[in-house]
Design a protein around this motif. Sequence first.
Motif, PDB file in Angstrom:
ATOM      1  N   ALA A  46       0.831  -1.204   0.000  1.00 49.88           N
ATOM      2  CA  ALA A  46       0.000   0.000   0.000  1.00 49.88           C
ATOM      3  C   ALA A  46       0.867   1.258   0.000  1.00 49.88           C
ATOM      4  N   ARG A  47       1.947   1.244   0.768  1.00 51.20           N
ATOM      5  CA  ARG A  47       2.853   2.395   0.783  1.00 51.20           C
ATOM      6  C   ARG A  47       3.446   2.626  -0.605  1.00 51.20           C
ATOM      7  N   LEU A  48       3.850   1.546  -1.258  1.00 52.89           N
ATOM      8  CA  LEU A  48       4.427   1.682  -2.600  1.00 52.89           C
ATOM      9  C   LEU A  48       3.375   2.135  -3.600  1.00 52.89           C
ATOM     10  N   SER A  49       2.164   1.602  -3.460  1.00 50.42           N
ATOM     11  CA  SER A  49       1.099   1.997  -4.380  1.00 50.42           C
ATOM     12  C   SER A  49       0.775   3.478  -4.246  1.00 50.42           C
ATOM     13  N   ALA A  50       0.665   3.967  -3.015  1.00 48.90           N
ATOM     14  CA  ALA A  50       0.363   5.386  -2.792  1.00 48.90           C
ATOM     15  C   ALA A  50       1.464   6.277  -3.333  1.00 48.90           C
ATOM     16  N   ALA A  51       2.695   5.746  -3.362  1.00 59.67           N
ATOM     17  CA  ALA A  51       3.830   6.524  -3.886  1.00 59.67           C
ATOM     18  C   ALA A  51       4.022   6.333  -5.384  1.00 59.67           C
ATOM     19  N   GLY A  52       3.128   5.554  -6.020  1.00 54.64           N
ATOM     20  CA  GLY A  52       3.243   5.312  -7.453  1.00 54.64           C
ATOM     21  C   GLY A  52       4.410   4.416  -7.814  1.00 54.64           C
ATOM     22  N   GLU A  53       4.799   3.520  -6.891  1.00 56.24           N
ATOM     23  CA  GLU A  53       5.970   2.665  -7.110  1.00 56.24           C
ATOM     24  C   GLU A  53       5.633   1.179  -7.042  1.00 56.24           C
ATOM     25  N   LEU A  54       4.414   0.829  -7.393  1.00 56.28           N
ATOM     26  CA  LEU A  54       4.003  -0.568  -7.293  1.00 56.28           C
ATOM     27  C   LEU A  54       4.325  -1.362  -8.559  1.00 56.28           C
ATOM     28  N   GLU A  55       4.612  -0.686  -9.642  1.00 53.04           N
ATOM     29  CA  GLU A  55       4.921  -1.398 -10.885  1.00 53.04           C
ATOM     30  C   GLU A  55       6.383  -1.817 -10.911  1.00 53.04           C
ATOM     31  N   LEU A  56       6.710  -2.716 -11.825  1.00 51.56           N
ATOM     32  CA  LEU A  56       8.084  -3.180 -11.991  1.00 51.56           C
ATOM     33  C   LEU A  56       8.827  -2.409 -13.070  1.00 51.56           C
ATOM     34  N   GLY A  57       8.202  -1.366 -13.583  1.00 50.62           N
ATOM     35  CA  GLY A  57       8.812  -0.585 -14.649  1.00 50.62           C
ATOM     36  C   GLY A  57       7.938  -0.601 -15.882  1.00 50.62           C
ATOM     37  N   GLN A  75      12.389  -1.809   2.037  1.00 48.26           N
ATOM     38  CA  GLN A  75      12.361  -0.524   2.720  1.00 48.26           C
ATOM     39  C   GLN A  75      10.954  -0.230   3.252  1.00 48.26           C
ATOM     40  N   ALA A  76       9.947  -0.539   2.433  1.00 42.97           N
ATOM     41  CA  ALA A  76       8.568  -0.303   2.866  1.00 42.97           C
ATOM     42  C   ALA A  76       8.184  -1.236   4.012  1.00 42.97           C
ATOM     43  N   LEU A  77       8.688  -2.454   3.998  1.00 41.72           N
ATOM     44  CA  LEU A  77       8.401  -3.397   5.083  1.00 41.72           C
ATOM     45  C   LEU A  77       9.014  -2.946   6.406  1.00 41.72           C
ATOM     46  N   ALA A  78      10.109  -2.192   6.317  1.00 42.83           N
ATOM     47  CA  ALA A  78      10.797  -1.739   7.529  1.00 42.83           C
ATOM     48  C   ALA A  78      10.117  -0.548   8.186  1.00 42.83           C
ATOM     49  N   VAL A  79       9.193   0.112   7.499  1.00 42.12           N
ATOM     50  CA  VAL A  79       8.491   1.271   8.058  1.00 42.12           C
ATOM     51  C   VAL A  79       7.479   0.792   9.096  1.00 42.12           C
ATOM     52  N   THR A  80       7.492   1.388  10.261  1.00 41.28           N
ATOM     53  CA  THR A  80       6.598   0.961  11.342  1.00 41.28           C
ATOM     54  C   THR A  80       5.500   1.970  11.672  1.00 41.28           C
ATOM     55  N   SER A  81       5.523   3.132  11.045  1.00 39.31           N
ATOM     56  CA  SER A  81       4.504   4.138  11.338  1.00 39.31           C
ATOM     57  C   SER A  81       3.160   3.722  10.761  1.00 39.31           C
ATOM     58  N   ASP A  82       2.087   4.337  11.282  1.00 33.67           N
ATOM     59  CA  ASP A  82       0.750   4.040  10.779  1.00 33.67           C
ATOM     60  C   ASP A  82       0.621   4.477   9.326  1.00 33.67           C
ATOM     61  N   LEU A  83      -0.282   3.819   8.604  1.00 36.73           N
ATOM     62  CA  LEU A  83      -0.545   4.203   7.221  1.00 36.73           C
ATOM     63  C   LEU A  83      -1.203   5.575   7.181  1.00 36.73           C
ATOM     64  N   THR A  84      -0.854   6.347   6.180  1.00 36.03           N
ATOM     65  CA  THR A  84      -1.522   7.619   5.957  1.00 36.03           C
ATOM     66  C   THR A  84      -2.896   7.358   5.344  1.00 36.03           C
ATOM     67  N   ALA A  85      -3.700   8.422   5.225  1.00 33.44           N
ATOM     68  CA  ALA A  85      -5.021   8.267   4.623  1.00 33.44           C
ATOM     69  C   ALA A  85      -4.903   7.737   3.195  1.00 33.44           C
ATOM     70  N   ALA A  86      -3.941   8.267   2.429  1.00 34.09           N
ATOM     71  CA  ALA A  86      -3.755   7.807   1.054  1.00 34.09           C
ATOM     72  C   ALA A  86      -3.322   6.345   1.017  1.00 34.09           C
ATOM     73  N   GLU A  87      -2.491   5.964   1.964  1.00 26.31           N
ATOM     74  CA  GLU A  87      -2.019   4.575   2.000  1.00 26.31           C
ATOM     75  C   GLU A  87      -3.136   3.624   2.431  1.00 26.31           C
ATOM     76  N   HIS A  88      -3.992   4.094   3.352  1.00 26.21           N
ATOM     77  CA  HIS A  88      -5.151   3.290   3.724  1.00 26.21           C
ATOM     78  C   HIS A  88      -6.055   3.059   2.519  1.00 26.21           C
ATOM     79  N   SER A  89      -6.265   4.122   1.751  1.00 28.47           N
ATOM     80  CA  SER A  89      -7.094   4.005   0.556  1.00 28.47           C
ATOM     81  C   SER A  89      -6.469   3.034  -0.449  1.00 28.47           C
ATOM     82  N   ALA A  90      -5.147   3.101  -0.585  1.00 26.47           N
ATOM     83  CA  ALA A  90      -4.451   2.200  -1.501  1.00 26.47           C
ATOM     84  C   ALA A  90      -4.566   0.757  -1.015  1.00 26.47           C
ATOM     85  N   ARG A  91      -4.475   0.573   0.300  1.00 25.77           N
ATOM     86  CA  ARG A  91      -4.589  -0.790   0.835  1.00 25.77           C
ATOM     87  C   ARG A  91      -5.967  -1.369   0.566  1.00 25.77           C
ATOM     88  N   ASP A  92      -7.006  -0.562   0.739  1.00 30.87           N
ATOM     89  CA  ASP A  92      -8.363  -1.031   0.468  1.00 30.87           C
ATOM     90  C   ASP A  92      -8.513  -1.420  -1.003  1.00 30.87           C
TER      91      ASP A  92
END
Length: 314
Positions: free
Chosen positions: A233-244, A287-304
Motif C-alpha cells: 500500500a505504501r508503494l502503491s500510494a507513492a506510485g511505485e508498485l509497478e516493476l517498470g 524498505q517499505a516493510l521496515a516502516v513501522t509508522s501508521d498508514l496515511t489516509a492515502a495509503e489506507h485508501s491504496a490498501r483497500d
Amino acid sequence: MTGLMAEKNREKSAGGAAGENPRRPCPCGSGKRYKACHGAGDDVIVTRPFEGLAAEPDLVAMREFLPSALAPLPLAKAGERPVRIATVLPGASAALVRPDGEILLGMQVQTRSGDLSADVAKALRWAQEAEPGTALPVVGPGLTGDVVRLQDVLDADAELDLVIHPDFAWWIPDDEPAPEITATVERANQVIMPTEAIGGDGVRAAYWVDTGSKAHLRWVRPEPEDALMAALARLSAAGELELGEGSRYAGAFRAHGLLVPVWDLDREMHAKEWGNPAAAFSTKLDQALAVTSDLTAAEHSARDALAGKQVTLR
C-alpha cells in the motif's frame, strides 16, 4: 494454474501416543491441543502447512502454479535413497520409486488431506519402504498413526535448489520408453505454459509465466499478509508498485497461508529482462516493510483498493 485441488475429508488420526495424551500440543504446529486439532476427527485444514521452513515459498509455487520442476529434498537426516520433490508425477501420483531406488515425491496430487505437509511426509515414508519401480497413486484420504510433517524431517533452514524444466522428459528414466509412456509425456507437454525463474539480488520464488495471451510475474512472498499488504500500500500510494515500463500490478492470490502478488508483463520482453526490475522492486519493498509508522489516509485508501484485487485458492 496446474495444481490438482481435489478436496477430501480427513479421517481421525489414530495413534496410540496421541490417544493416550490428547492434551499434548498438536504436531501440526497450530498451537492447539491435539484433541482440539488433528485428534478431533473433523475436517482439519492447516492453512499454512509449510510454515517454519525456508523452502516454504518454493513449495507453495510447486504446489500451485509451476508446471514442471524438480529439486533435491533437503532432509535433516539423509536416507539410503536419494529423494527429489517434483511438481507433478505421472498420473498425479503422490510418489514413485524408480528402478535405481531414487524417490520422487509429487506436490500436485489426485487426493489430499487438509494438511499438505503431512501428506508429503507420509508419501516419503511410504516410498522409503517401497520396492524400486513402485508408484504410490494417492496419499489418503486420512492420515493414520502419529502425524509426521515435513517440518519433522527436513532441514528447516535449507531452501530448494529448484530446476524448472520446459517439458516432462524427466518422467522417462531410460532411453527407450514404451510407446504409451511417450504418448503420456507428449500429452502432458502440450499443456505446459512456458515458465522461468526470475533472478536478481533479493529475488526469490518469483516466476515468469506465459499463459498464451499474457505474461505474468508471480512472486511468492514469505511475509505475514498484514505486513506485506501495508508495504504494498505504501508503494502503491507513492506510485511505485509497478516493476517498470511494460508492467502492471494485477492483484494477488493467497495460497497455503502466503500471499502471491501478480504483475502483468509485456509479452515481447524476455523473462531475463525482468531480473533487474524485480531486484529494484525488492529493495523498495524491503524498505517499505521496515516502516513501522501508521498508514496515511492515502495509503489506507491504496490498501483497500489492493485488498479488492485478492483471491484465495482452495
